[in-house]
Design a protein around this motif. Structure first.
Motif, PDB file in Angstrom:
ATOM      1  N   MET A 208      -2.420   2.382   5.468  1.00 58.26           N
ATOM      2  CA  MET A 208      -1.827   1.525   4.292  1.00 58.26           C
ATOM      3  C   MET A 208      -2.880   0.319   4.236  1.00 58.26           C
ATOM      4  O   MET A 208      -2.820  -0.209   3.347  1.00 58.26           O
ATOM      5  CB  MET A 208      -0.574   1.270   4.634  1.00 58.26           C
ATOM      6  N   ALA A 209      -3.415   0.158   5.434  1.00 61.34           N
ATOM      7  CA  ALA A 209      -4.394  -1.384   5.388  1.00 61.34           C
ATOM      8  C   ALA A 209      -5.712  -0.847   4.803  1.00 61.34           C
ATOM      9  O   ALA A 209      -6.246  -1.811   4.219  1.00 61.34           O
ATOM     10  CB  ALA A 209      -4.798  -1.296   7.044  1.00 61.34           C
ATOM     11  N   GLY A 213      -1.740  -2.765  -2.768  1.00 60.48           N
ATOM     12  CA  GLY A 213      -0.366  -2.753  -2.956  1.00 60.48           C
ATOM     13  C   GLY A 213       0.252  -1.947  -3.920  1.00 60.48           C
ATOM     14  O   GLY A 213       1.316  -1.654  -3.868  1.00 60.48           O
ATOM     15  N   ASP A 214      -0.451  -1.716  -4.881  1.00 63.72           N
ATOM     16  CA  ASP A 214       0.170  -0.808  -5.962  1.00 63.72           C
ATOM     17  C   ASP A 214      -0.659   0.618  -6.161  1.00 63.72           C
ATOM     18  O   ASP A 214      -0.752   1.152  -7.111  1.00 63.72           O
ATOM     19  CB  ASP A 214      -0.247  -1.542  -7.379  1.00 63.72           C
ATOM     20  N   CYS A 215      -0.785   0.979  -4.756  1.00 60.98           N
ATOM     21  CA  CYS A 215      -1.467   2.279  -4.620  1.00 60.98           C
ATOM     22  C   CYS A 215      -0.802   3.501  -5.222  1.00 60.98           C
ATOM     23  O   CYS A 215       0.612   3.510  -5.281  1.00 60.98           O
ATOM     24  CB  CYS A 215      -1.802   2.608  -3.219  1.00 60.98           C
ATOM     25  N   HIS A 228       3.688   9.664  -5.764  1.00 60.28           N
ATOM     26  CA  HIS A 228       4.303   8.396  -5.040  1.00 60.28           C
ATOM     27  C   HIS A 228       3.617   7.219  -5.419  1.00 60.28           C
ATOM     28  O   HIS A 228       2.201   7.178  -5.283  1.00 60.28           O
ATOM     29  CB  HIS A 228       4.119   8.514  -3.270  1.00 60.28           C
ATOM     30  N   ALA A 229       4.464   6.175  -6.165  1.00 59.23           N
ATOM     31  CA  ALA A 229       3.625   5.038  -6.883  1.00 59.23           C
ATOM     32  C   ALA A 229       4.202   3.862  -5.816  1.00 59.23           C
ATOM     33  O   ALA A 229       5.159   3.751  -5.633  1.00 59.23           O
ATOM     34  CB  ALA A 229       4.082   5.014  -8.274  1.00 59.23           C
ATOM     35  N   ALA A 233       6.549   3.579  -1.244  1.00 56.09           N
ATOM     36  CA  ALA A 233       6.443   4.806  -1.468  1.00 56.09           C
ATOM     37  C   ALA A 233       5.527   5.740  -0.929  1.00 56.09           C
ATOM     38  O   ALA A 233       5.638   6.878  -0.158  1.00 56.09           O
ATOM     39  CB  ALA A 233       6.762   5.427  -3.019  1.00 56.09           C
ATOM     40  N   VAL A 234       4.379   5.123  -0.890  1.00 57.60           N
ATOM     41  CA  VAL A 234       3.393   5.776  -0.380  1.00 57.60           C
ATOM     42  C   VAL A 234       3.392   5.881   1.121  1.00 57.60           C
ATOM     43  O   VAL A 234       3.211   6.834   1.793  1.00 57.60           O
ATOM     44  CB  VAL A 234       1.805   5.128  -0.702  1.00 57.60           C
ATOM     45  N   ARG A 235       3.869   4.760   1.597  1.00 59.25           N
ATOM     46  CA  ARG A 235       4.172   4.593   3.207  1.00 59.25           C
ATOM     47  C   ARG A 235       5.072   5.630   3.662  1.00 59.25           C
ATOM     48  O   ARG A 235       4.952   6.287   4.554  1.00 59.25           O
ATOM     49  CB  ARG A 235       4.520   3.305   3.574  1.00 59.25           C
ATOM     50  N   ALA A 236       6.133   5.721   2.873  1.00 59.84           N
ATOM     51  CA  ALA A 236       7.341   6.761   3.030  1.00 59.84           C
ATOM     52  C   ALA A 236       6.733   8.436   3.171  1.00 59.84           C
ATOM     53  O   ALA A 236       7.133   9.082   4.048  1.00 59.84           O
ATOM     54  CB  ALA A 236       8.549   6.652   2.127  1.00 59.84           C
ATOM     55  N   ALA A 237       5.821   8.577   2.146  1.00 60.37           N
ATOM     56  CA  ALA A 237       5.309   9.813   2.053  1.00 60.37           C
ATOM     57  C   ALA A 237       4.238  10.322   3.109  1.00 60.37           C
ATOM     58  O   ALA A 237       4.155  11.276   3.883  1.00 60.37           O
ATOM     59  CB  ALA A 237       4.534  10.083   0.805  1.00 60.37           C
ATOM     60  N   TRP A 238       3.556   9.214   3.721  1.00 61.91           N
ATOM     61  CA  TRP A 238       2.615   9.383   4.913  1.00 61.91           C
ATOM     62  C   TRP A 238       3.521   9.649   6.124  1.00 61.91           C
ATOM     63  O   TRP A 238       3.108  10.441   6.946  1.00 61.91           O
ATOM     64  CB  TRP A 238       1.678   7.982   5.173  1.00 61.91           C
TER      65      TRP A 238
END
Length: 298
Positions: A208-209, A213-215, A228-229, A233-238
């Motif tokens: 995530m680093a 922030g709007d990845c 995943h927007a 949401a992206v963190r949860a997917a990873w």
């Protein structure tokens, strides 16, 4: 911005990159073609030691080959500290009307040194996996100086060809492209390195680093992938993805294509007893991944 201020700011930028460099990265490759970290550091140490000699009034012939070869010895970081301190003192003592190496005014020489230290600071930070944001005033000053001489430098092989660049690219990306660097490609390489490490460590923070922030991340889940927007949401997917992997699962990048702020990567995802091939389409903004859209062979 005076030439002395320009140089001291660039020197401090390079110094911060050196201080952030892990000791085990001296053999890592850099965006400067053909140079690993040690070779790049040796080059800049050499430049600073040359500056001391030339600003003291010695000629190129006087110095001769005394600064050729390895200047780092057994302690590269100490060699850098000594050379940079000596160069800073020499620049501070230089008169505004001095010339170096014969006909070059000291002001022009300091512009050249500032540009080299600034760009190589980014090279060094990139090799260390750091997204270095350069001083905006210095970026503008170096770009203004370099624009009229860019093609002359390139004709002598001193900078690589310009990579593709988006029309709305930020000033830092434009400056790096002038010197033959692709910020987008370096960003994707950094992201992939973090992603590879996450397979072993399940370190979602490292991935995530590398993302804005709007990845946005679109997975390969059939039939059309899952979107995943936003960072949450992206963190949860990873986290979900890494929970289903082991050290025997890995992604190998097979080829990369650079197109401005977009990079395409062909990859092979391997697991015990099988594999699949696919493509990632990345969008890069401000040195971070803004989109990662994944596709697999059906």
């Amino acid at each position: 911005m005076s030439e002395q201020t320009r140089f001291t700011t660039a020197l401090a930028t390079f110094d911060s990159a050196v201080r952030a460099l892990p000791g085990d990265r001296l053999g890592s490759h850099t965006p400067c073609a053909g140079w690993d970290v040690r070779a790049l550091l040796n080059h800049v140490v050499g430049e600073d030691r040359w500056a001391v000699e030339l600003l003291a009034g010695r000629s190129i012939a006087d110095v001769g080959d005394s600064l050729d070869g390895d200047l780092l010895g057994e302690d590269p970081f100490a060699a850098w500290a000594a050379a940079s301190a000596a160069a800073a003192a020499a620049v501070e003592a230089a008169g505004p009307d001095a010339v170096v190496g014969g006909p070059t005014p000291v002001a022009e020489y300091l512009r050249q040194l500032a540009a080299d230290h600034l760009v190589h600071a980014w090279d060094l930070a990139t090799a260390a996996g750091v997204n270095l944001r350069l001083d905006t005033g210095l970026v503008a000053a170096v770009a203004e100086w370099f624009a009229p001489v860019e093609e002359t430098y390139r004709s002598y092989g001193m900078v690589a060809p310009r990579p593709p660049l988006a029309r709305d690219a930020e000033p830092q990306a434009r400056l790096l492209a002038m010197f033959g660097r692709s910020e987008a490609l370096a960003t994707v390489e950094r992201f992939q390195a973090a992603f590879d490490a996450a397979f072993d460590d399940k370190d979602v923070d490292a991935v995530m680093a590398c993302m804005t922030g709007d990845c946005v991340f679109e997975s390969t889940a059939p039939p059309d992938g899952e979107r995943h927007a936003g960072a949450g949401a992206v963190r949860a997917a990873w986290e979900k993805f890494f929970a289903g992997t082991t050290v025997e699962h890995r992604i190998v990048a097979e080829e990369r294509f650079d197109a401005g702020d977009r990079v395409a990567v062909r990859w092979r995802y391997e697991w015990p007893g099988g594999h699949v091939r696919g493509v990632d389409l990345f969008v890069v903004r401000g040195g971070l991944v803004a989109e990662k859209l994944a596709y697999v062979k059906g």
